[in-house]
Design an enzyme around this catalytic site. Structure first.
Site, PDB file in Angstrom:
ATOM      1  N   ARG A  37       3.611 -36.313 -11.428  1.00 49.74           N
ATOM      2  CA  ARG A  37       2.595 -36.560 -10.400  1.00 49.74           C
ATOM      3  C   ARG A  37       1.302 -35.824 -10.751  1.00 49.74           C
ATOM      4  O   ARG A  37       0.230 -36.225 -10.309  1.00 49.74           O
ATOM      5  CB  ARG A  37       3.085 -36.040  -9.033  1.00 49.74           C
ATOM      6  N   ARG A  84      -4.680 -32.852 -18.676  1.00 56.30           N
ATOM      7  CA  ARG A  84      -5.836 -33.402 -19.375  1.00 56.30           C
ATOM      8  C   ARG A  84      -6.499 -32.393 -20.304  1.00 56.30           C
ATOM      9  O   ARG A  84      -6.542 -31.209 -20.006  1.00 56.30           O
ATOM     10  CB  ARG A  84      -6.896 -34.003 -18.462  1.00 56.30           C
ATOM     11  N   ARG A 120      13.902 -32.567   1.921  1.00 62.83           N
ATOM     12  CA  ARG A 120      13.366 -31.222   1.860  1.00 62.83           C
ATOM     13  C   ARG A 120      12.378 -31.093   3.004  1.00 62.83           C
ATOM     14  O   ARG A 120      11.622 -32.034   3.291  1.00 62.83           O
ATOM     15  CB  ARG A 120      12.673 -31.016   0.512  1.00 62.83           C
ATOM     16  N   ARG A 151       2.037 -22.570  -0.868  1.00 66.03           N
ATOM     17  CA  ARG A 151       0.571 -22.688  -0.929  1.00 66.03           C
ATOM     18  C   ARG A 151      -0.053 -22.284   0.399  1.00 66.03           C
ATOM     19  O   ARG A 151       0.617 -22.291   1.432  1.00 66.03           O
ATOM     20  CB  ARG A 151       0.150 -24.108  -1.337  1.00 66.03           C
ATOM     21  N   GLU A 211       2.356 -22.492   3.726  1.00 57.43           N
ATOM     22  CA  GLU A 211       3.395 -23.538   3.697  1.00 57.43           C
ATOM     23  C   GLU A 211       4.689 -22.953   3.111  1.00 57.43           C
ATOM     24  O   GLU A 211       4.712 -22.534   1.955  1.00 57.43           O
ATOM     25  CB  GLU A 211       2.902 -24.713   2.849  1.00 57.43           C
ATOM     26  N   TYR A 244       9.186 -41.012  -2.484  1.00 57.28           N
ATOM     27  CA  TYR A 244       8.153 -39.969  -2.469  1.00 57.28           C
ATOM     28  C   TYR A 244       6.790 -40.657  -2.549  1.00 57.28           C
ATOM     29  O   TYR A 244       6.090 -40.568  -3.539  1.00 57.28           O
ATOM     30  CB  TYR A 244       8.393 -39.061  -3.676  1.00 57.28           C
ATOM     31  N   ASP A 293       2.878 -41.477  -1.686  1.00 59.68           N
ATOM     32  CA  ASP A 293       1.621 -40.933  -1.192  1.00 59.68           C
ATOM     33  C   ASP A 293       1.094 -41.876  -0.114  1.00 59.68           C
ATOM     34  O   ASP A 293       1.560 -43.012   0.020  1.00 59.68           O
ATOM     35  CB  ASP A 293       0.600 -40.840  -2.340  1.00 59.68           C
TER      36      ASP A 293
END
Ligand code: UDP
Length: 376
Positions: free
Chosen positions: A177, A181, A256, A287, A308, A356, A358
């Site tokens: 995900r 780069r 989860r 996070r 979180e 999962y 988005d």
């Protein structure tokens, strides 16, 4: 028991994006829907509320990003987006790194300054790890993409607390995900369109559901009257957990969960970024979000941060993430078969499809399913 009081065409279970788009599109075609929602608000996990002038994402950071122009154009009709670009910082034992994995990260980790040097470093670490053939799990996938140093400092700890299991027991697609780069580009996503709604996400749903042909009942549990709903409504769109719908007959799927600890501070800027990841295993949260940095809205001198914390899921908690490993995928396939055999019920969304997804993928799936439903 009369539940279909208005001769509704649809019962929609769940007021998240899939159910709400379905109701909106059905209404455009003159069809009447009743949406029932277990929680006290619409919007599913996209729900936001305003506090101290700040749009707080109650169920975690939601950044809309997509390559799908149709979806992007579609969502624009309900709100204005602000052009926010997600740029996450990782904190590993006090060391700061840019994410996703890019030339800035490679420079911070190794001091390398060119793509060639970075690629050589990664190749060297991959070879030293002795990886050959297709990666068999998340750990192998991560090391073969970015080497052992980054895996150890930025991935292993975060991943294992996020998912509550070793990275060797997780599917490799989860780490794919994140972009890798060889440019100095900290954009967390590769997608062409990205942003956060200036009025928060809830406003999207208020607009989407504003129709005489749509009624919404919050605080309403489908399972309290499942048989009656099934008997009385001609067609049902179900966006809850697929295993729950079938009374767990093929076994329980794993999910989860996460929880948030929120705190208000009397300052304009506490952590200097919208999202900071804490990638070491010993910090119990994954996070920390500072909501005002997503859209620049906040009362002067106020900021709100949320930590979180990942947690095991059980039936008393919200299911956030499907765990798409082999064991659960096998169980899910059995439910998929049962679902396909249900003429009356359409299963959608992250929980109905155990994917999962988005947000843009949910939007896309809903729009495609609407087309099938109405254009056949
Ligand atoms: N991940 C990681 N370190 C990070 C951020 C992400 O190892 O600092 C891994 C982790 O396994 C996570 C996955 O990448 O589950 C996907 O991250 P993403 O940010 O897409 O997760 P989401 O925002 O959907 O929770």
């Amino acid at each position: 028991m009369t539940l279909n009081t208005k001769n509704y065409d649809y019962l929609i279970v769940g007021a998240g994006p899939y159910g709400s788009i379905f109701a909106h599109e059905a209404a455009k075609r003159g069809k009447r829907s009743l949406i029932i929602e277990r929680r006290v608000h619409v919007g599913g996990n996209m729900y936001t509320h305003k506090e101290h002038g700040i749009n707080v994402h109650d169920f975690g950071a939601h950044i809309f990003h997509t390559d799908n122009k149709e979806v992007w154009d579609y969502v624009q009709q309900f709100t204005e987006f602000n052009g926010y670009i997600n740029q996450v910082v990782a904190n590993y034992k006090g060391e700061l790194y840019n994410l996703p994995f890019n030339m800035n990260t490679f420079y911070q980790m190794w001091g390398v300054k060119t793509p060639e040097e970075a690629a050589a470093k990664i190749e060297e670490q991959k070879n030293a790890a002795g990886l050959a053939g297709a990666p068999k799990n998340l750990e192998e996938q991560a090391i073969s993409l970015i080497g052992t140093d980054i895996y150890t400092k930025l991935i292993k700890g975060y991943t294992e607390k996020q998912w509550g299991r070793p990275a060797t027991e997780l599917p490799s697609f989860i780490i794919r995900r994140l972009p890798v780069r060889y440019t100095f580009d900290n954009n967390y996503f590769n997608h062409r369109y990205q942003g956060v709604p200036v009025d928060g996400y809830t406003a999207i749903f208020d607009k989407m559901l504003d129709s005489e042909l749509i009624d919404v009942q919050v605080n309403t549990d489908f399972f309290a009257h499942k048989d009656d709903y099934l008997a009385e409504f001609p067609r049902i769109v179900y966006t809850g957990m697929i295993d729950a719908f079938f009374d767990y007959s093929e076994g329980e799927l794993e999910y989860r969960s996460v929880r948030f600890e929120s705190e208000v501070f009397d300052t304009d800027n506490k952590q200097g970024n919208a999202v900071i990841n804490y990638t070491e295993r010993d910090v119990p949260y994954t996070r920390v979000m500072e909501w005002r940095h997503f859209d620049g809205h906040a009362d002067a001198g106020k900021t709100i941060l949320a930590k979180e914390y990942p947690q095991d899921w059980d039936r008393t908690k919200e299911a956030y993430y499907p765990v798409n490993d082999e064991k659960n995928s096998t169980i899910f396939k059995k439910y998929r078969k049962l679902a396909d055999a249900q003429d009356k019920v359409l299963f959608g969304g992250r929980l109905g499809n155990y994917q999962y997804y988005d947000m843009d993928q949910v939007f896309n799936a809903a729009l495609k399913d609407v087309e099938k439903e109405f254009d056949d």
